[in-house]
Design a protein around this motif. Structure first.
Motif, mmCIF file in Angstrom:
data_model
loop_
_atom_site.group_PDB
_atom_site.id
_atom_site.type_symbol
_atom_site.label_atom_id
_atom_site.label_comp_id
_atom_site.label_asym_id
_atom_site.label_seq_id
_atom_site.Cartn_x
_atom_site.Cartn_y
_atom_site.Cartn_z
ATOM 1 N N SER A 253 0.803 -1.222 0.000
ATOM 2 C CA SER A 253 0.000 0.000 0.000
ATOM 3 C C SER A 253 0.839 1.278 0.000
ATOM 4 O O SER A 253 0.293 2.375 0.152
ATOM 5 C CB SER A 253 -0.937 0.004 1.206
ATOM 6 N N VAL A 254 2.129 1.119 -0.168
ATOM 7 C CA VAL A 254 3.031 2.286 -0.237
ATOM 8 C C VAL A 254 4.083 2.006 -1.312
ATOM 9 O O VAL A 254 4.148 0.898 -1.852
ATOM 10 C CB VAL A 254 3.732 2.552 1.119
ATOM 11 N N SER B 286 -5.786 4.019 -6.162
ATOM 12 C CA SER B 286 -5.131 5.057 -5.358
ATOM 13 C C SER B 286 -4.948 6.343 -6.150
ATOM 14 O O SER B 286 -4.818 6.313 -7.386
ATOM 15 C CB SER B 286 -3.760 4.543 -4.907
ATOM 16 N N ASN B 287 -4.874 7.434 -5.414
ATOM 17 C CA ASN B 287 -4.524 8.715 -6.039
ATOM 18 C C ASN B 287 -3.139 8.662 -6.680
ATOM 19 O O ASN B 287 -2.826 9.504 -7.523
ATOM 20 C CB ASN B 287 -4.605 9.842 -5.000
ATOM 21 N N HIS B 288 -2.322 7.670 -6.320
ATOM 22 C CA HIS B 288 -0.979 7.603 -6.899
ATOM 23 C C HIS B 288 -0.991 7.146 -8.357
ATOM 24 O O HIS B 288 0.050 7.163 -9.015
ATOM 25 C CB HIS B 288 -0.059 6.791 -5.990
ATOM 26 N N TYR C 297 4.257 1.556 -7.168
ATOM 27 C CA TYR C 297 2.964 1.329 -6.502
ATOM 28 C C TYR C 297 1.830 1.917 -7.347
ATOM 29 O O TYR C 297 0.829 1.238 -7.625
ATOM 30 C CB TYR C 297 3.019 1.960 -5.107
ATOM 31 N N GLY D 296 -7.989 8.748 -1.818
ATOM 32 C CA GLY D 296 -7.055 9.837 -1.515
ATOM 33 C C GLY D 296 -6.226 9.452 -0.307
ATOM 34 O O GLY D 296 -5.256 8.697 -0.423
ATOM 35 N N SER D 297 -6.580 9.948 0.860
ATOM 36 C CA SER D 297 -5.883 9.637 2.109
ATOM 37 C C SER D 297 -6.934 9.300 3.143
ATOM 38 O O SER D 297 -7.594 10.192 3.682
ATOM 39 C CB SER D 297 -5.068 10.847 2.583
ATOM 40 N N PHE E 198 -7.643 8.043 6.602
ATOM 41 C CA PHE E 198 -7.095 7.887 7.949
ATOM 42 C C PHE E 198 -8.096 8.523 8.907
ATOM 43 O O PHE E 198 -9.019 9.212 8.461
ATOM 44 C CB PHE E 198 -5.731 8.593 8.041
ATOM 45 N N ARG F 273 -1.352 18.537 2.584
ATOM 46 C CA ARG F 273 -1.809 17.815 1.396
ATOM 47 C C ARG F 273 -3.109 17.068 1.671
ATOM 48 O O ARG F 273 -4.039 17.062 0.859
ATOM 49 C CB ARG F 273 -0.702 16.848 0.943
ATOM 50 N N MET F 274 -3.187 16.458 2.830
ATOM 51 C CA MET F 274 -4.394 15.677 3.145
ATOM 52 C C MET F 274 -5.622 16.552 3.404
ATOM 53 O O MET F 274 -6.740 16.026 3.453
ATOM 54 C CB MET F 274 -4.129 14.755 4.339
ATOM 55 N N PHE G 51 5.310 10.586 -2.545
ATOM 56 C CA PHE G 51 5.493 9.371 -3.351
ATOM 57 C C PHE G 51 6.224 9.680 -4.658
ATOM 58 O O PHE G 51 6.913 8.826 -5.213
ATOM 59 C CB PHE G 51 4.143 8.717 -3.683
HETATM 60 C C1 15L Z 1 -1.945 5.611 -0.621
HETATM 61 O O1 15L Z 1 -2.146 5.060 -1.696
HETATM 62 C C2 15L Z 1 -1.443 4.843 0.543
HETATM 63 O O2 15L Z 1 -1.945 3.530 0.576
HETATM 64 C C3 15L Z 1 -1.741 5.536 1.865
HETATM 65 O O3 15L Z 1 -0.948 4.931 2.875
HETATM 66 C C4 15L Z 1 -1.456 7.026 1.790
HETATM 67 O O4 15L Z 1 -0.087 7.232 1.581
HETATM 68 C C5 15L Z 1 -2.268 7.637 0.667
HETATM 69 O O5 15L Z 1 -2.054 6.961 -0.552
HETATM 70 C C6 15L Z 1 -1.951 9.098 0.423
HETATM 71 O O6 15L Z 1 -1.612 9.452 -0.711
HETATM 72 O O7 15L Z 1 -2.066 9.891 1.363
#
Ligand code: 15L
Ligand code: NAI
Length: 267
Positions: free
Chosen positions: A76-77, A112-114, A137, A165-166, A168, A175-176, A258
């Motif tokens: 996930s990272v 993921s946003n990535h 990733y 996105g994020s 948590f 950023r979050m 990232f």
């Molecule tokens: C993700 O894809 C990750 O899984 C998570 O741990 C965060 O890093 C999140 O993105 C993010 O971009 O904040």
């Protein structure tokens, strides 16, 4: 038809532990799976399956008997390519192959946003924007979305790919404030992704109703996702942190830090 058995992968992880609690009740049986320990079944309606996504036969057994999947499992990272290859790239192939063999109708894929991490924070994009993955990733999630597209076109298996996105308990940095997805909004989005008819392969951004969003979800309007939360209550707390330099990747790119990780290995 109502679900009979719902599979949750990545059930030992951060979001998996949340959804293990919040998705129970959506189907008579919830099967939870991970490579890591998950403890005993919580009740007679839960099945616990330990599985490495890189093991094709184990994934086949994990999926057998399920009619829908919420797929959170994997790296996930950002990590070296070889690790991402096993869990995420081979893993998503094994999952879709098993889904095809066992007649799974619907998959909710934790993208993921990535996948779009190299867009700048000054840009606003929708689901049709060209993908700009920000590492191995992000590339693996981009491949996962293509896998979903192919298995719909070829075999009619429907997927909602949620570009989370994020997610948590609270937004942790500037950023979050843009990318945060509350757990309640995550649960709403996963439920809508499971039960909205005729989604084909839909890509949706997973963010709460934050003040300054980078992502436009008009292309996923059919899901009816209406986020209820916002990062705004945390603004003062987050903005009390020292501000990054204007050219720091965390302040430039949607994917934040990232975009600047690696190279890994011998170089
Ligand atoms: C993700 O894809 C990750 O899984 C998570 O741990 C965060 O890093 C999140 O993105 C993010 O971009 O904040
Ligand atoms: P996490 O890392 O806490 O959970 C992932 C789980 O996958 C872990 O329990 C891990 O043991 C399991 N896993 C790893 N390799 C595996 C393998 N080879 N076989 C089987 N299981 C394996 O991550 P988190 O935050 O709970 O994220 C869940 C999903 O959502 C991941 O796919 C992640 O990429 C995605 N996501 C999460 C975001 C977030 O903000 N939390 C943002 C964007 C995407």
């Amino acid at each position: 038809p109502p679900l009979q058995r719902l599979l949750l992968t990545g059930a030992a992880g951060g979001l998996g532990q949340v959804l293990r609690q919040r998705l129970r009740g959506l189907a008579p049986v919830l099967r939870v799976s991970d490579i890591a320990g998950m403890g005993a079944p919580q009740d007679a309606r839960e099945e616990v399956n330990t599985c490495d996504l890189a093991d094709k036969q184990a994934v086949d057994a994990m999926v057998a008997g399920c009619d829908a999947i919420v797929h959170l499992g994997g790296v996930s990272v950002e990590r070296p390519f070889e690790e991402v290859l096993e869990a995420n790239i081979k893993g998503i192939f094994h999952l879709y192959e098993a889904a095809r063999r066992h007649g799974v109708k619907r998959i909710v894929f934790a993208s993921s946003n990535h996948v779009i991490g190299f867009y700048q924070q000054s840009e606003k994009i929708d689901a049709n924007a060209r993908r700009r993955p920000d590492g191995y990733y992000g590339l693996s999630k981009s491949f996962g979305e293509d896998m979903a597209s192919f298995y719909f076109d070829r075999y009619g298996i429907e997927t909602v790919s949620i570009r989370i996105g994020s997610s948590f308990p609270e937004p942790k940095d500037r950023r979050m404030m843009h990318s945060w997805l509350s757990y309640d909004d995550l649960v709403q989005l996963v439920e809508k992704s499971l039960f909205t008819p005729n989604v084909g392969h839909t890509v949706v951004y997973g963010a709460s109703a934050n003040r300054d969003l980078w992502w436009d979800n008009h292309a996923a309007a059919h899901l009816g996702f209406v986020p209820k939360d916002s990062s705004e209550p945390w603004r003062a707390k987050v903005e009390a942190q020292p501000a990054p330099a204007a050219n720091d990747p965390v302040a430039v790119y949607q994917g934040g830090a990232f975009t600047a990780q690696g190279p890994f290995g011998d170089t």
